[in-house]
Design an enzyme around this catalytic site. Structure first.
Site, PDB file in Angstrom:
ATOM      1  N   LYS A  22      15.156  45.687  40.083  1.00  0.00           N
ATOM      2  CA  LYS A  22      15.454  44.822  38.933  1.00  0.00           C
ATOM      3  C   LYS A  22      16.564  43.829  39.269  1.00  0.00           C
ATOM      4  CE  LYS A  22      18.471  46.401  35.735  1.00  0.00           C
ATOM      5  NZ  LYS A  22      19.558  45.435  35.521  1.00  0.00           N
ATOM      6  N   ASN A  23      17.621  44.316  39.921  1.00  0.00           N
ATOM      7  CA  ASN A  23      18.775  43.447  40.155  1.00  0.00           C
ATOM      8  C   ASN A  23      18.539  42.413  41.254  1.00  0.00           C
ATOM      9  OD1 ASN A  23      20.077  44.744  38.143  1.00  0.00           O
ATOM     10  ND2 ASN A  23      21.563  45.824  39.437  1.00  0.00           N
ATOM     11  N   CYS A 116      30.242  43.973  26.816  1.00  0.00           N
ATOM     12  CA  CYS A 116      29.275  44.955  27.299  1.00  0.00           C
ATOM     13  C   CYS A 116      29.874  46.330  27.114  1.00  0.00           C
ATOM     14  CB  CYS A 116      28.987  44.693  28.764  1.00  0.00           C
ATOM     15  SG  CYS A 116      27.796  45.820  29.431  1.00  0.00           S
ATOM     16  N   ARG A 121      33.526  42.286  30.946  1.00  0.00           N
ATOM     17  CA  ARG A 121      32.779  41.698  32.061  1.00  0.00           C
ATOM     18  C   ARG A 121      32.963  40.188  32.037  1.00  0.00           C
ATOM     19  NH1 ARG A 121      27.096  44.740  32.751  1.00  0.00           N
ATOM     20  NH2 ARG A 121      27.191  43.776  34.790  1.00  0.00           N
ATOM     21  N   ASP A 309      26.492  51.876  39.768  1.00  0.00           N
ATOM     22  CA  ASP A 309      25.246  52.107  39.023  1.00  0.00           C
ATOM     23  C   ASP A 309      24.640  53.492  39.279  1.00  0.00           C
ATOM     24  OD1 ASP A 309      25.498  49.674  37.855  1.00  0.00           O
ATOM     25  OD2 ASP A 309      23.881  48.689  38.957  1.00  0.00           O
ATOM     26  N   ARG A 401      15.387  48.968  29.731  1.00  0.00           N
ATOM     27  CA  ARG A 401      15.852  47.710  30.341  1.00  0.00           C
ATOM     28  C   ARG A 401      15.677  47.748  31.856  1.00  0.00           C
ATOM     29  NH1 ARG A 401      21.688  46.099  29.278  1.00  0.00           N
ATOM     30  NH2 ARG A 401      20.948  44.719  30.900  1.00  0.00           N
TER      31      ARG A 401
HETATM   32  C1  UD1 Z   1      25.818  43.501  39.022  1.00  0.00           C
HETATM   33  C2  UD1 Z   1      24.678  44.383  38.627  1.00  0.00           C
HETATM   34  C3  UD1 Z   1      25.178  45.621  37.868  1.00  0.00           C
HETATM   35  C4  UD1 Z   1      26.239  46.350  38.691  1.00  0.00           C
HETATM   36  C5  UD1 Z   1      27.334  45.388  39.124  1.00  0.00           C
HETATM   37  C6  UD1 Z   1      28.345  46.011  40.065  1.00  0.00           C
HETATM   38  C7  UD1 Z   1      22.885  42.803  38.313  1.00  0.00           C
HETATM   39  C8  UD1 Z   1      21.920  42.189  37.374  1.00  0.00           C
HETATM   40  N1  UD1 Z   1      23.775  43.632  37.773  1.00  0.00           N
HETATM   41  O1  UD1 Z   1      26.447  43.042  37.816  1.00  0.00           O
HETATM   42  O2  UD1 Z   1      24.063  46.476  37.651  1.00  0.00           O
HETATM   43  O3  UD1 Z   1      26.812  47.366  37.908  1.00  0.00           O
HETATM   44  O4  UD1 Z   1      26.764  44.251  39.799  1.00  0.00           O
HETATM   45  O5  UD1 Z   1      27.719  46.506  41.185  1.00  0.00           O
HETATM   46  O6  UD1 Z   1      22.804  42.610  39.503  1.00  0.00           O
HETATM   47  N2  UD1 Z   1      34.120  40.340  37.511  1.00  0.00           N
HETATM   48  C9  UD1 Z   1      35.184  39.498  37.259  1.00  0.00           C
HETATM   49  N3  UD1 Z   1      34.919  38.166  37.068  1.00  0.00           N
HETATM   50  C10 UD1 Z   1      33.666  37.643  37.155  1.00  0.00           C
HETATM   51  C11 UD1 Z   1      32.596  38.516  37.432  1.00  0.00           C
HETATM   52  C12 UD1 Z   1      32.862  39.860  37.613  1.00  0.00           C
HETATM   53  O7  UD1 Z   1      36.325  39.932  37.178  1.00  0.00           O
HETATM   54  O8  UD1 Z   1      33.492  36.432  36.992  1.00  0.00           O
HETATM   55  C13 UD1 Z   1      34.395  41.786  37.702  1.00  0.00           C
HETATM   56  C14 UD1 Z   1      33.561  42.672  36.792  1.00  0.00           C
HETATM   57  O9  UD1 Z   1      34.159  42.816  35.532  1.00  0.00           O
HETATM   58  C15 UD1 Z   1      33.511  43.962  37.582  1.00  0.00           C
HETATM   59  C16 UD1 Z   1      33.458  43.471  39.022  1.00  0.00           C
HETATM   60  O10 UD1 Z   1      33.956  42.134  38.991  1.00  0.00           O
HETATM   61  O11 UD1 Z   1      34.697  44.682  37.387  1.00  0.00           O
HETATM   62  C17 UD1 Z   1      32.099  43.479  39.628  1.00  0.00           C
HETATM   63  O12 UD1 Z   1      31.179  42.866  38.723  1.00  0.00           O
HETATM   64  P1  UD1 Z   1      29.935  42.049  39.210  1.00  0.00           P
HETATM   65  O13 UD1 Z   1      29.625  42.357  40.630  1.00  0.00           O
HETATM   66  O14 UD1 Z   1      30.121  40.617  38.856  1.00  0.00           O
HETATM   67  O15 UD1 Z   1      28.802  42.634  38.276  1.00  0.00           O
HETATM   68  P2  UD1 Z   1      27.510  41.859  37.867  1.00  0.00           P
HETATM   69  O16 UD1 Z   1      27.152  40.919  38.979  1.00  0.00           O
HETATM   70  O17 UD1 Z   1      27.625  41.313  36.511  1.00  0.00           O
END
Ligand code: UD1
Length: 422
Positions: A22-23, A116, A121, A309, A401
């Site tokens: 999915k991701n 979330c 996030r 995850d 989901r």
């Molecule tokens: C993706 C995955 C999710 C997984 C996560 C971490 C998808 C669709 N989802 O989510 O299933 O749990 O990676 O492996 O691929 N952060 C910031 N600023 C930002 C973005 C992120 O501080 O602009 C922080 C987040 O709050 C979190 C960390 O960085 O603490 C990692 O998040 P991130 O890798 O961005 O998660 P997603 O890409 O949203």
């Protein structure tokens, strides 16, 4: 609302096949918008998040056709660069249409993804990256508006945040940079297999990318990309969930078919240390558990560390592992909503900051429980498989989901599990 009912205690035996990731699928769907030519994506999982992304692509003006795990996307010449709240708010990954719309249309307007249940996030890294490529960004009335009047240009983008690299920010910036003028370097890039799959898709489209899978990605912008055919990688989180399923009931013997064990090294290491036999096969893995398990000390990290995850699913396993285990969450420090539900089933888990101290017991008892998010739902099912009696899991729309027919797949392994329609 549908619920899942599990009668616990049955040994699992047999084979289960893993769906596409999915991701990986969601950003690849967004990347298909970077060209006006059609793309064909295979091994697309039949899950609710994909359905939501299909709606978003349609809203943006693309023609989509999805059946039997094959997805055809025809973005066409004109894209609408607006993704509304009612679609984006249901799924955070939809925010990664911002990079492609900005690159193709010179602008993009996407609703803020919102809060979330697994914790804060933010999107600061996405915005910082796109700004470095020359976008001017404003946030108004809950929408992010990005514009690049003179087109995007390459730059050096550092994407490390407080919790390490960001998967979707890397995806967003990577996609935007493929059509930017000049060279872009993404430093502290996420190296998750899903990012590599996205980069592979973009390279087929004609993008010039080096370093995917490392913390430094180099992109040389090109003028145009083309439509392509691509097969999505297997879902390592679904595979990991089935591996834990094969370990949670003593005497189980499960083959997880179609997974790539190279993407699951951290989990395999922890399962092996706990006393589970994980045998690499030509296309998958065989999981056997006979003796009593040993407790663990696990910390989640970005790839190739232990994935957040799979944290909840691993916690379910440790609740039936005698001794004291510790799980520390370094990506989402508040991602512990499953703890109170597992405790309703007789486990003894105490939270101490961003760590969970699990006092493992030999038995859990089935109970009515409530799913709070996608991976927590899977953890409750796993706990239900091991528990004495009946576990009823409510609010399984979270599960739908990201897991494709998980109850059918577990039934094939001999689990006593069913979905009860509302
Ligand atoms: C993706 C995955 C999710 C997984 C996560 C971490 C998808 C669709 N989802 O989510 O299933 O749990 O990676 O492996 O691929 N952060 C910031 N600023 C930002 C973005 C992120 O501080 O602009 C922080 C987040 O709050 C979190 C960390 O960085 O603490 C990692 O998040 P991130 O890798 O961005 O998660 P997603 O890409 O949203």
């Amino acid at each position: 609302m549908d619920k899942i009912v599990v009668e616990g205690g049955k040994k699992l035996k047999g084979e289960v096949r893993v769906s596409g990731a999915k991701n990986a699928t969601l950003p690849i769907m967004a990347a298909a918008l970077l060209t006006d030519e059609p793309s064909r994506i295979e091994n697309v999982p039949d899950v609710q998040d994909v359905a939501t992304m299909l709606k978003i692509l349609s809203f943006l003006g693309a023609k989509v056709d999805y059946s039997d795990h094959v997805l055809e996307i025809k973005p066409g010449r004109k894209l609408n660069a607006f993704a509304p709240y009612h679609l984006v708010s249901t799924m955070r990954a939809s925010f990664c249409v911002l990079g492609p719309t900005l690159a193709r249309c010179g602008r993009g307007e996407v609703s803020l993804p919102g809060g979330c249940v697994i914790g804060a996030r933010p999107i600061d890294l996405h915005l910082k990256g796109l700004e470095t490529l020359g976008a001017s960004i404003t946030i108004d009335h809950g929408y992010v508006r990005a514009q690049s009047k003179n087109g995007l240009r390459g730059g050096v983008v550092y994407l490390g945040g407080k919790f390490g690299s960001s998967v979707l920010a890397t995806a967003n910036v990577l996609m935007a940079a493929t059509l930017a003028r000049g060279r872009t370097y993404i430093e502290c890039a996420a190296c998750e297999p899903e990012v590599v799959d996205l980069a592979d898709f973009l390279v087929k489209m004609g993008a010039k990318i080096k370093g995917q899978g490392s913390h430094l990605i180099e992109i040389e912008g090109v003028r145009k990309l083309r439509g392509v055919q691509h097969t999505v990688i297997p879902d390592r989180i679904e595979a990991g969930t089935f591996m834990v399923a094969g370990a949670i009931v003593k005497g189980s013997d499960v083959v997880v078919r179609g997974c790539d064990l190279d993407h699951s090294r951290a989990l395999v290491d922890k399962l092996t240390q706990a006393g589970v036999v994980v045998q690499r096969m030509e296309s998958g893995a065989r999981i056997r558990r006979n003796g009593t398990l040993r407790p663990e000390d696990i910390t989640t990290h970005p790839y190739p560390g232990f994935p957040t995850d799979l944290q909840a699913q691993m916690m379910a396993l440790l609740t039936v592992t005698p001794g004291i285990s510790v799980i520390t969450e370094k990506i989402y420090p508040d991602r512990f909503m499953h703890v109170s539900e597992l405790n309703r089933m007789g486990s003894r888990i105490f939270l101490e900051g961003s760590s969970a101290i699990v006092h493992g017991a030999r038995r859990l008892s089935g109970a009515p429980v409530m799913a709070s998010d996608l991976r927590a739902s899977a953890a409750l099912i796993l706990a239900g498989l091991a528990a004495e009696g009946t576990t009823e899991i409510q609010r399984i729309y979270h599960l739908d989901r990201g897991y494709e027919r998980i109850e059918e797949k577990l039934s094939l392994l001999g689990a006593n599990i069913k979905r009860v329609k509302a």
